[in-house]
Every structure is written in C-alpha cells, then in structure tokens.
Design a protein around this motif. Structure first.
Motif, PDB file in Angstrom:
ATOM      1  N   GLU A  40       0.865  -1.178   0.000  1.00 20.00           N
ATOM      2  CA  GLU A  40       0.000   0.000   0.000  1.00 20.00           C
ATOM      3  C   GLU A  40       0.902   1.229   0.000  1.00 20.00           C
ATOM      4  O   GLU A  40       1.941   1.259   0.662  1.00 20.00           O
ATOM      5  N   VAL A  41       0.507   2.261  -0.733  1.00 15.49           N
ATOM      6  CA  VAL A  41       1.254   3.519  -0.765  1.00 15.49           C
ATOM      7  C   VAL A  41       0.501   4.549   0.068  1.00 15.49           C
ATOM      8  O   VAL A  41      -0.695   4.746  -0.114  1.00 15.49           O
ATOM      9  N   VAL A  42       1.225   5.190   0.990  1.00 18.95           N
ATOM     10  CA  VAL A  42       0.647   6.199   1.868  1.00 18.95           C
ATOM     11  C   VAL A  42       1.387   7.514   1.639  1.00 18.95           C
ATOM     12  O   VAL A  42       2.625   7.539   1.659  1.00 18.95           O
ATOM     13  N   GLN A  43       0.649   8.598   1.403  1.00 17.42           N
ATOM     14  CA  GLN A  43       1.272   9.915   1.239  1.00 17.42           C
ATOM     15  C   GLN A  43       1.843  10.373   2.574  1.00 17.42           C
ATOM     16  O   GLN A  43       1.263  10.117   3.624  1.00 17.42           O
ATOM     17  N   ASN A  44       2.977  11.057   2.536  1.00 20.39           N
ATOM     18  CA  ASN A  44       3.575  11.613   3.746  1.00 20.39           C
ATOM     19  C   ASN A  44       3.062  13.052   3.907  1.00 20.39           C
ATOM     20  O   ASN A  44       3.499  13.953   3.193  1.00 20.39           O
ATOM     21  N   PRO A  45       2.127  13.280   4.849  1.00 19.18           N
ATOM     22  CA  PRO A  45       1.581  14.626   5.006  1.00 19.18           C
ATOM     23  C   PRO A  45       2.571  15.617   5.616  1.00 19.18           C
ATOM     24  O   PRO A  45       2.301  16.802   5.675  1.00 19.18           O
ATOM     25  N   TYR A  46       3.738  15.122   6.057  1.00 20.35           N
ATOM     26  CA  TYR A  46       4.709  15.982   6.740  1.00 20.35           C
ATOM     27  C   TYR A  46       5.887  16.367   5.840  1.00 20.35           C
ATOM     28  O   TYR A  46       6.858  16.944   6.309  1.00 20.35           O
ATOM     29  N   VAL A  47       5.793  16.057   4.553  1.00 22.10           N
ATOM     30  CA  VAL A  47       6.904  16.322   3.638  1.00 22.10           C
ATOM     31  C   VAL A  47       7.279  17.807   3.613  1.00 22.10           C
ATOM     32  O   VAL A  47       8.441  18.158   3.453  1.00 22.10           O
ATOM     33  N   SER A  48       6.305  18.698   3.818  1.00 25.06           N
ATOM     34  CA  SER A  48       6.576  20.136   3.788  1.00 25.06           C
ATOM     35  C   SER A  48       6.409  20.787   5.155  1.00 25.06           C
ATOM     36  O   SER A  48       6.253  22.008   5.243  1.00 25.06           O
ATOM     37  N   ALA A  49       6.444  19.990   6.217  1.00 25.89           N
ATOM     38  CA  ALA A  49       6.265  20.531   7.570  1.00 25.89           C
ATOM     39  C   ALA A  49       7.367  21.539   7.885  1.00 25.89           C
ATOM     40  O   ALA A  49       8.514  21.365   7.474  1.00 25.89           O
ATOM     41  N   MET A  50       7.008  22.591   8.623  1.00 27.65           N
ATOM     42  CA  MET A  50       7.994  23.601   9.003  1.00 27.65           C
ATOM     43  C   MET A  50       9.058  23.024   9.929  1.00 27.65           C
ATOM     44  O   MET A  50      10.204  23.425   9.907  1.00 27.65           O
ATOM     45  N   GLY A  51       8.671  22.085  10.767  1.00 28.09           N
ATOM     46  CA  GLY A  51       9.610  21.443  11.688  1.00 28.09           C
ATOM     47  C   GLY A  51       9.002  20.165  12.217  1.00 28.09           C
ATOM     48  O   GLY A  51       7.800  19.941  12.128  1.00 28.09           O
ATOM     49  N   GLY A  52       9.836  19.294  12.750  1.00 23.59           N
ATOM     50  CA  GLY A  52       9.355  18.051  13.353  1.00 23.59           C
ATOM     51  C   GLY A  52       8.892  17.011  12.356  1.00 23.59           C
ATOM     52  O   GLY A  52       8.152  16.096  12.714  1.00 23.59           O
ATOM     53  N   ALA A  53       9.317  17.126  11.089  1.00 14.28           N
ATOM     54  CA  ALA A  53       8.869  16.177  10.067  1.00 14.28           C
ATOM     55  C   ALA A  53       9.276  14.746  10.420  1.00 14.28           C
ATOM     56  O   ALA A  53       8.482  13.818  10.256  1.00 14.28           O
ATOM     57  N   GLY A  54      10.504  14.563  10.911  1.00 12.63           N
ATOM     58  CA  GLY A  54      10.978  13.214  11.238  1.00 12.63           C
ATOM     59  C   GLY A  54      10.156  12.556  12.329  1.00 12.63           C
ATOM     60  O   GLY A  54       9.777  11.392  12.236  1.00 12.63           O
ATOM     61  N   ILE A  55       9.851  13.323  13.376  1.00 11.91           N
ATOM     62  CA  ILE A  55       9.080  12.790  14.501  1.00 11.91           C
ATOM     63  C   ILE A  55       7.671  12.418  14.048  1.00 11.91           C
ATOM     64  O   ILE A  55       7.178  11.315  14.324  1.00 11.91           O
TER      65      ILE A  55
END
Length: 197
Positions: A40-55
C-alpha cells in the motif's frame, strides 16, 4: 511482517528514498514466508512541515503497524521515536521490492542510531589534545605549564560549519519535486475552473 519503506513515488518498483522524514510517500509492504503478499502507498503529510517532520513521519509509520522501516538515512529524532516504538530502522539503497526481500531474508542489518551524515558524528570529540604547556620557569625547573589539552575534547575555537550534506541536498531535491507536483495540480485546477466560467 509489515515493512515500511520511505519512497519518492511509491510502489514496489520505486527506489528507497535517501531521506526519511521528508520523503513524499511511504510504501507499506506485507511479507510472509519470504514473499510480498500485498503493499500500500501512503502519502507523507509531513513532507513540507515547518519542523518536526521526522518525529511526525515516524509516528505515522508506527501507527500503520510497521515493524521495520527502510530509508537511506535517519536523523536522531526519528531514530529515537522508532527506538521507543520498537520499530527497526534499516539503512538501504535500491529498489523497494529488492530491499524488502533482502531485509526479510536477514541480509540487511538494523541501524543502532541516527545514520544521517549530518548527525552520525555528533558527540565525538575531535580535538587533538593541543595543550601548549611551555613551562616558563627561567631555567630553574619551576615551570607550571602542564599542557592540559585532552584527547577527544574539542578545542576552544568553534568548529567550522560542516559542508552541505548529501541528505540536505536530497531533502531539497525531494521538496522541489513535491512542490512542482503541487504547483502543477493547482494550475490544472485553475484551468478547469476557468473553463467552467
């Protein structure tokens, strides 16, 4: 076993993304008896997050039930979240299907901590113990200079900024790709609205 893979487009034929937190997609692969049974492919909603993308991306992967995650590199925040969540972090390069099957067969080893070049060397002293005890005792053996530089301790001058890492370059490239795709989608929507008027 459910294995998550950081990917750019998603799918079994895609390549493993060299960055974790800001990869555009995750491909979740179910493996049984050494074979891929579903994905299954899931979009990463945090790809453009200002900070904390990894967490946040790590929390997403854990919420999907993954027992392991494959990516080119992991920063310290994501590594810590995965460690606490009992998810193995596996540094990998290559196609999704190939690397998932290699991991399932026990041919890829989990990382013991952050693997991103920008983070891997942190905490390691690089000073060479450069104490200059000169002993100015005027020839009577009264010098008190003891050369207190200790091996592994950084010198008092601040270290030079590290050169841009490959991970930073890959992150920027993937962000550009993601933004370009979003811009294209917005332009298509604008065109469609203009045609309706």
């Amino acid at each position: 076993m459910k294995i998550a893979v950081a990917t750019t487009q998603g799918g079994l034929e895609d390549v493993v993304s060299q960055v974790f937190g800001r990869c555009p997609t995750f491909t979740l692969v179910d493996v049984e008896n050494g074979k891929v049974v579903s994905h299954e492919v899931v979009q990463n909603p945090y790809v453009s997050a200002m900070g904390g993308a990894g967490i946040q991306a790590a929390q997403l992967v854990i919420s999907k039930g993954a027992q392991a995650i494959l990516a080119g590199a992991f920063g310290p925040n994501a590594s810590n979240v995965f460690s606490q969540g009992g998810v193995q972090t596996i540094p990998a390069q290559g196609t999704v299907k190939e690397k998932v099957l290699e991991f399932a067969a026990g041919r890829l080893a989990p990382a013991a901590g952050p693997t991103a070049a920008a983070f891997a060397g942190r905490g390691m002293g690089t000073g060479g113990g450069m104490g200059m005890g000169r002993g100015m005792g005027m020839g009577r053996g009264m010098g008190m200079g003891r050369g207190m530089g200790m091996p592994g301790m950084p010198m008092s001058t601040p270290p030079a900024a590290p050169p841009p890492s490959m991970e930073a370059m890959a992150t920027l490239t993937e962000q550009l790709r993601s933004l370009t795709l979003k811009l294209q989608q917005l332009n298509e929507r604008i065109d469609a609205l203009e045609r309706k008027e």
